[in-house]
Motif scaffolding. Structure first.
Motif, PDB file in Angstrom:
ATOM      1  N   LEU A 201      10.370  -1.434  -6.975  1.00  0.00           N
ATOM      2  CA  LEU A 201      11.321  -1.286  -5.875  1.00  0.00           C
ATOM      3  C   LEU A 201      11.513   0.197  -5.650  1.00  0.00           C
ATOM      4  O   LEU A 201      11.976   0.904  -6.545  1.00  0.00           O
ATOM      5  CB  LEU A 201      12.657  -1.958  -6.212  1.00  0.00           C
ATOM      6  N   GLN A 202      11.126   0.673  -4.444  1.00  0.00           N
ATOM      7  CA  GLN A 202      11.256   2.103  -4.174  1.00  0.00           C
ATOM      8  C   GLN A 202      11.376   2.356  -2.679  1.00  0.00           C
ATOM      9  O   GLN A 202      10.904   1.555  -1.863  1.00  0.00           O
ATOM     10  CB  GLN A 202      10.066   2.872  -4.751  1.00  0.00           C
ATOM     11  N   PRO A 203      12.009   3.476  -2.300  1.00  0.00           N
ATOM     12  CA  PRO A 203      12.123   3.812  -0.881  1.00  0.00           C
ATOM     13  C   PRO A 203      10.746   4.072  -0.282  1.00  0.00           C
ATOM     14  O   PRO A 203       9.898   4.721  -0.902  1.00  0.00           O
ATOM     15  CB  PRO A 203      12.961   5.094  -0.889  1.00  0.00           C
ATOM     16  N   CYS A 204      10.508   3.556   0.919  1.00  0.00           N
ATOM     17  CA  CYS A 204       9.221   3.763   1.579  1.00  0.00           C
ATOM     18  C   CYS A 204       9.346   3.377   3.045  1.00  0.00           C
ATOM     19  O   CYS A 204       9.929   2.355   3.375  1.00  0.00           O
ATOM     20  CB  CYS A 204       8.130   2.931   0.904  1.00  0.00           C
ATOM     21  N   GLY A 205       8.752   4.189   3.915  1.00  0.00           N
ATOM     22  CA  GLY A 205       8.770   3.888   5.337  1.00  0.00           C
ATOM     23  C   GLY A 205       7.435   3.398   5.867  1.00  0.00           C
ATOM     24  O   GLY A 205       7.286   3.180   7.061  1.00  0.00           O
ATOM     25  N   GLY A 206       6.431   3.249   4.968  1.00  0.00           N
ATOM     26  CA  GLY A 206       5.088   2.892   5.405  1.00  0.00           C
ATOM     27  C   GLY A 206       4.874   1.409   5.603  1.00  0.00           C
ATOM     28  O   GLY A 206       5.780   0.593   5.454  1.00  0.00           O
ATOM     29  N   THR A 207       3.633   1.051   5.958  1.00  0.00           N
ATOM     30  CA  THR A 207       3.270  -0.345   6.183  1.00  0.00           C
ATOM     31  C   THR A 207       2.546  -0.889   4.953  1.00  0.00           C
ATOM     32  O   THR A 207       1.771  -0.179   4.305  1.00  0.00           O
ATOM     33  CB  THR A 207       2.366  -0.494   7.419  1.00  0.00           C
ATOM     34  N   HIS A 208       2.792  -2.163   4.653  1.00  0.00           N
ATOM     35  CA  HIS A 208       2.248  -2.785   3.445  1.00  0.00           C
ATOM     36  C   HIS A 208       1.727  -4.174   3.740  1.00  0.00           C
ATOM     37  O   HIS A 208       2.125  -4.811   4.723  1.00  0.00           O
ATOM     38  CB  HIS A 208       3.344  -2.873   2.369  1.00  0.00           C
ATOM     39  N   VAL A 209       0.828  -4.652   2.859  1.00  0.00           N
ATOM     40  CA  VAL A 209       0.361  -6.028   2.968  1.00  0.00           C
ATOM     41  C   VAL A 209       1.485  -6.972   2.558  1.00  0.00           C
ATOM     42  O   VAL A 209       2.490  -6.551   1.974  1.00  0.00           O
ATOM     43  CB  VAL A 209      -0.891  -6.263   2.099  1.00  0.00           C
ATOM     44  N   ALA A 210       1.299  -8.262   2.850  1.00  0.00           N
ATOM     45  CA  ALA A 210       2.348  -9.242   2.584  1.00  0.00           C
ATOM     46  C   ALA A 210       2.352  -9.726   1.138  1.00  0.00           C
ATOM     47  O   ALA A 210       3.401 -10.083   0.597  1.00  0.00           O
ATOM     48  CB  ALA A 210       2.179 -10.448   3.512  1.00  0.00           C
TER      49      ALA A 210
END
Length: 239
Positions: A201-210
Motif C-alpha cells: 500500500l503506497q501513494p501513487c498517481g500512475g496506472t496499474h493492471v487490475a
C-alpha cells in the motif's frame, strides 16, 4: 483543469472530448483525457486525436498549468481549434505495458523492502534505485519471490486519504526522492492484495493492471552501483 479519465478507468482506450485550448508550444488541452501525462517515472501516453476533417498523432502527454493535461503532437500540423469535438484513441499496447511494468515495480519494492530513491518505467522494462549499500546476494531468489507474488493473482485497487492522514503515516511513502502530490486535500493510495492478503500500500498517481497475474513473467536484469549507498535494480517483461 482536465478531467483525468484514466483515474477512473485505466483500461479505457477511446473517448470523446472537446478542445479547451491550444498551448503556445502547439499542444492540445482537452476537457477530459484518457492520456496519462508524464509523471512519477511513468512516460506520457501516445496515440491519436481525430475530428471532422482532421487527424493528428500524439507523441506524448505532459502536465500543464492549473491541472491541464497537454497532448503533444508528433509533428507540427494543423490543430483542432478550441471548441472542436474530437475522439482520442490511446496507443493501448504501449500503455498496457507501462501498467504491467509499473505494478511489477511496486512488487519489487515488496521483495526488496528498502527505501526507494528513484525509478523509471518503459514499455519493456523498469528500474528502481534503492538505498542499498551492498548488491543483493541472491538475485535469482528475488526473481522467484517476485514471480511468486505475481502468480498469486492479487487484486489491485485504490483508496484515497487526506493530506493530514498521509503526514501522520509517513511509513506509507517508500520513495525518498519524489514525494506524492499533496495540496489537493487528498492523496491516492494503490493497494496490492486485500485483507490478510494485502502485500503493498503506497501513494501513487500512475496506472496499474487490475490483477498481478496480468503482469506476466518478470526477470531481473543488472544491478548497478549508483553511489556509495545506492543500487539500481532493473526488471524486464518477458513478453
Amino acid at each position: 483543469m482536465t478531467e483525468a479519465l484514466f483515474r477512473e478507468d485505466a483500461y479505457q482506450r477511446s473517448a470523446e472530448a472537446r478542445v479547451v485550448s491550444l498551448t503556445p508550444e502547439g499542444g492540445i488541452v482537452l476537457d477530459q483525457s484518457i492520456f496519462y501525462p508524464t509523471g512519477g517515472g511513468q512516460p506520457g501516453d501516445s496515440g491519436s486525436v481525430t475530428w471532422q476533417g482532421g487527424e493528428i498523432s500524439i507523441a506524448t502527454t505532459v502536465k500543464g498549468d492549473e491541472g491541464a493535461i497537454v497532448l503533444v503532437p508528433a509533428e507540427p500540423s494543423q490543430l483542432p481549434p478550441a471548441g472542436t469535438k474530437v475522439t482520442q484513441d490511446l496507443d493501448w499496447n504501449r500503455r498496457h505495458r507501462h501498467m504491467r511494468v509499473h505494478t511489477a515495480l511496486h512488487l519489487l519494492s515488496v521483495v526488496i523492502p528498502l527505501p526507494v530513491s528513484g525509478g523509471s518505467i518503459a514499455a519493456d522494462k523498469g528500474r528502481l534505485d534503492f538505498d542499498m549499500p551492498e548488491a543483493p546476494e541472491d538475485k535469482e531468489a528475488l526473481a522467484e519471490a517476485l514471480n511468486a507474488l505475481i502468480d498469486r493473482d492479487l487484486p489491485i485497487s485504490e483508496t484515497w486519504i487526506s493530506d493530514a492522514e498521509l503526514e501522520a503515516n509517513p511509513g506509507l511513502v517508500k520513495t525518498m526522492s519524489v514525494m506524492p502530490p499533496m495540496g489537493q486535500g487528498r492523496v491516492r493510495l494503490v493497494r496490492i492484495g486485500a485483507g490478510d492478503d494485502q502485500v503493498d500500500l503506497q501513494p501513487c498517481g500512475g496506472t496499474h493492471v487490475a490483477r498481478t497475474s496480468e503482469i506476466g513473467r518478470i526477470r531481473l536484469g543488472k544491478v548497478e552501483k549508483k553511489g556509495k549507498q545506492n543500487r539500481r535494480v532493473y526488471l524486464h517483461l518477458d513478453d
